[in-house]
Design an enzyme around this catalytic site. Structure first.
Site, mmCIF file in Angstrom:
data_model
loop_
_atom_site.group_PDB
_atom_site.id
_atom_site.type_symbol
_atom_site.label_atom_id
_atom_site.label_comp_id
_atom_site.label_asym_id
_atom_site.label_seq_id
_atom_site.Cartn_x
_atom_site.Cartn_y
_atom_site.Cartn_z
ATOM 1 C CE LYS A 109 16.312 -7.300 -6.238
ATOM 2 N NZ LYS A 109 16.223 -8.352 -7.263
ATOM 3 N N GLY A 234 20.758 -24.297 -8.348
ATOM 4 C CA GLY A 234 21.783 -25.298 -8.657
ATOM 5 C C GLY A 234 21.175 -26.674 -8.863
HETATM 6 P P1 NAD Z 1 19.245 -21.122 -2.279
HETATM 7 O O1 NAD Z 1 19.319 -20.476 -0.962
HETATM 8 O O2 NAD Z 1 18.146 -22.075 -2.587
HETATM 9 O O3 NAD Z 1 20.607 -21.941 -2.559
HETATM 10 C C1 NAD Z 1 21.875 -21.382 -2.394
HETATM 11 C C2 NAD Z 1 22.917 -22.498 -2.436
HETATM 12 O O4 NAD Z 1 24.200 -21.912 -2.297
HETATM 13 C C3 NAD Z 1 22.787 -23.517 -1.316
HETATM 14 O O5 NAD Z 1 23.091 -24.811 -1.814
HETATM 15 C C4 NAD Z 1 23.880 -23.089 -0.335
HETATM 16 O O6 NAD Z 1 24.363 -24.175 0.453
HETATM 17 C C5 NAD Z 1 24.929 -22.610 -1.300
HETATM 18 N N1 NAD Z 1 25.916 -21.745 -0.671
HETATM 19 C C6 NAD Z 1 25.744 -20.817 0.305
HETATM 20 N N2 NAD Z 1 26.904 -20.284 0.659
HETATM 21 C C7 NAD Z 1 27.831 -20.854 -0.136
HETATM 22 C C8 NAD Z 1 29.230 -20.718 -0.253
HETATM 23 N N3 NAD Z 1 29.924 -19.888 0.555
HETATM 24 N N4 NAD Z 1 29.853 -21.440 -1.211
HETATM 25 C C9 NAD Z 1 29.168 -22.304 -1.990
HETATM 26 N N5 NAD Z 1 27.853 -22.485 -1.914
HETATM 27 C C10 NAD Z 1 27.197 -21.766 -0.992
HETATM 28 O O7 NAD Z 1 19.289 -19.942 -3.340
HETATM 29 P P2 NAD Z 1 18.851 -19.971 -4.874
HETATM 30 O O8 NAD Z 1 17.441 -19.542 -4.981
HETATM 31 O O9 NAD Z 1 19.271 -21.258 -5.476
HETATM 32 O O10 NAD Z 1 19.732 -18.793 -5.460
HETATM 33 C C11 NAD Z 1 21.090 -18.972 -5.832
HETATM 34 C C12 NAD Z 1 21.560 -17.774 -6.629
HETATM 35 O O11 NAD Z 1 20.747 -17.612 -7.793
HETATM 36 C C13 NAD Z 1 21.494 -16.430 -5.896
HETATM 37 O O12 NAD Z 1 22.563 -15.627 -6.351
HETATM 38 C C14 NAD Z 1 20.179 -15.844 -6.389
HETATM 39 O O13 NAD Z 1 20.156 -14.442 -6.287
HETATM 40 C C15 NAD Z 1 20.201 -16.301 -7.821
HETATM 41 N N6 NAD Z 1 18.881 -16.301 -8.458
HETATM 42 C C16 NAD Z 1 17.872 -17.084 -7.973
HETATM 43 C C17 NAD Z 1 16.659 -17.097 -8.615
HETATM 44 C C18 NAD Z 1 15.549 -18.013 -8.154
HETATM 45 O O14 NAD Z 1 14.548 -18.100 -8.858
HETATM 46 N N7 NAD Z 1 15.684 -18.698 -7.034
HETATM 47 C C19 NAD Z 1 16.431 -16.296 -9.757
HETATM 48 C C20 NAD Z 1 17.482 -15.514 -10.235
HETATM 49 C C21 NAD Z 1 18.703 -15.535 -9.582
#
Ligand code: NAD
Length: 435
Positions: A109, A234
């Site tokens: 990382k 999501g």
């Molecule tokens: P993103 O930025 O696309 O989406 C994040 C979402 O969370 C948005 O809808 C935002 O409005 C919402 N959000 C932010 N603050 C919030 C709060 N206080 N309460 C509720 N919702 C809130 O990010 P993402 O890529 O969808 O990642 C989401 C999670 O999944 C993170 O923890 C990330 O580390 C994890 N993750 C992502 C990936 C990937 O491929 N994108 C892979 C592994 C893990």
């Protein structure tokens, strides 16, 4: 309070106690566990970029945890709260995540202490390039393969590919390694993989399908799901779950959520959110969006809904000892990284809530990153359907391995997942004769 790396070590010690009996040579096993408590190396430096206002300095890290199963693999995070302990912990968790689905990588990382919102576009590019140049010979397709993480994206990977390639040619007069295969999460136009965008959410839905099979859920339309977060992960989870016939009854973003008992339409909800800026204004079912058709709820209320499956897909530490006892869902699929605190986890286990941990549920993302690397190395690109078809069996097998251990040892899904992952890494260390 433990720092993130101390927490990762404590977790490893707990899993080691469960695994130790499986090994004839327990001293050798202990040596492997001790080795895995610290990363192989932690690189750190101060990056300096020139700006109109003078030089700016930034502390940067790269932790390479273990490469017994293959090259180190892990994202790069740009955030003001990055610490060395956090980067070390995240590199350790990457080792386990890659082992869970069996992709041939170890864990790493990287991070820079910076608030990217305070940088101009040119400064952001300079910082990305400075980081790639600094990593130089410490990364490469057979050494360590970075990717995007918090506040980094495909564009930043593209700048890094370019700078890393330039630096190599300057130093050696030639490029002996494949620059595209040195970074994943790249844009499609620069060696990215088809299907990467939806891979994490879709991988989570493969886990949901396995869970449904084990629980004997026959009528998918009766399985209700609430999803916190409606970003990349999501949305794609909601989209694929809905497509298979599950009933997504709630989604949220940072401003709050919406609950529709009869089930919402993810695609219409996304289009509406893009128009209005928030999901709370989007009460969308298959026959359209109607104001007040559903109920506006807070993020906290979403977590406590009486649904079958709860999917935290936004932030870390949202399920805590304060709200864990109020969670009514009997199943949690952790799509965000680290959404459940250790104290909350104990409460959920006591309440017989099955929690499928992040390192399994969201491993679809790193798995398609692995496919990207394979395609870059081969110089041969697979169509979208082929990428998605290859993801499915890896997620299903990872779930099966976890479930078998869970059943055999009568342990929660989180422990079973870690046992599966740690065992694969320990076995690789032993086979190599490193311990
Ligand atoms: P993103 O930025 O696309 O989406 C994040 C979402 O969370 C948005 O809808 C935002 O409005 C919402 N959000 C932010 N603050 C919030 C709060 N206080 N309460 C509720 N919702 C809130 O990010 P993402 O890529 O969808 O990642 C989401 C999670 O999944 C993170 O923890 C990330 O580390 C994890 N993750 C992502 C990936 C990937 O491929 N994108 C892979 C592994 C893990």
């Amino acid at each position: 309070m433990l720092n993130p790396h101390q927490a990762a070590v404590k977790q490893l010690e707990k899993v080691a106690r469960l695994l130790r009996d499986k090994y004839d040579d327990q001293k050798q096993f202990d040596r492997a566990i001790n080795k895995l408590k610290q990363p192989d190396r932690v690189l750190t430096t101060e990056l300096i970029i020139k700006t109109k206002m003078g030089n700016k300095h930034f502390r940067a890290f790269r932790a390479q945890h273990d490469d017994a199963r293959g090259p180190y693999k892990g994202g790069i995070r740009f955030h003001q709260r990055v610490t060395e302990a956090e980067v070390k912990a995240l590199s350790t968790w990457m080792t386990w995540k890659c082992a869970v689905t069996g992709i041939p990588y170890g864990g790493s990382k990287g991070g820079i202490i910076v608030n990217p919102k305070e940088l101009t576009a040119i400064e952001l590019q300079s910082l990305a390039r400075a980081y790639a140049r600094w990593l130089g010979d410490n990364i490469g397709p057979w050494m360590d393969v970075p990717a995007p993480d918090v506040n980094t994206n495909g564009q930043i990977m593209a700048w890094m590919v370019d700078e890393w390639q330039k630096a190599k040619i300057e130093k050696y007069g030639t490029l002996e390694e494949n620059a595209l295969a040195t970074f994943t999460g790249k844009p499609l136009a620069l060696g990215g993989s088809a299907g990467r965008e939806e891979a994490t959410g879709l991988g989570g839905v493969h886990i949901l399908e396995k869970l449904a099979e084990k629980q004997g859920w026959r009528r998918k339309q009766d399985v209700t799901i609430a999803i916190q977060g409606f970003g990349n992960v999501g949305y794609w989870f909601a989209y694929h779950a809905d497509k298979l016939g599950y009933k997504v009854v709630a989604v949220s973003d940072s401003r709050g959520g919406v609950y529709l008992a009869r089930g919402l339409d993810p695609m219409k909800t996304l289009k509406c959110k893009q128009r209005t800026g928030r999901v709370t204004e989007c009460h969308c079912t298959s026959d359209g969006c109607h104001l007040n058709a559903g109920q506006v709820i807070s993020n906290e209320e979403l977590l406590k809904l009486d649904v079958d499956v709860l999917v935290p897909a936004a932030l870390e530490n949202v399920i805590t000892e304060k709200n864990a006892a109020d969670i009514k869902a009997k199943f949690i699929i952790e799509m965000a990284n680290g959404p459940t605190t250790p104290a909350a986890d104990e409460i959920l286990v006591d309440n017989q809530v099955t929690v499928i941990p992040d390192i399994l549920s969201n491993a679809g993302g790193v798995t398609v990153s692995y496919f990207e690397w394979v395609q870059n190395l081969a110089g041969y690109y697979w169509p979208y359907d082929e990428v998605l078809a290859k993801l499915k069996p890896l997620m299903e097998n990872a779930f099966e391995q976890m479930w078998q251990i869970k059943t055999e040892h009568q342990v929660p899904a989180r422990e079973a997942t870690y046992m599966s992952a740690v065992k694969k890494v320990v076995d690789a260390l032993i086979l190599r004769g490193r311990v």
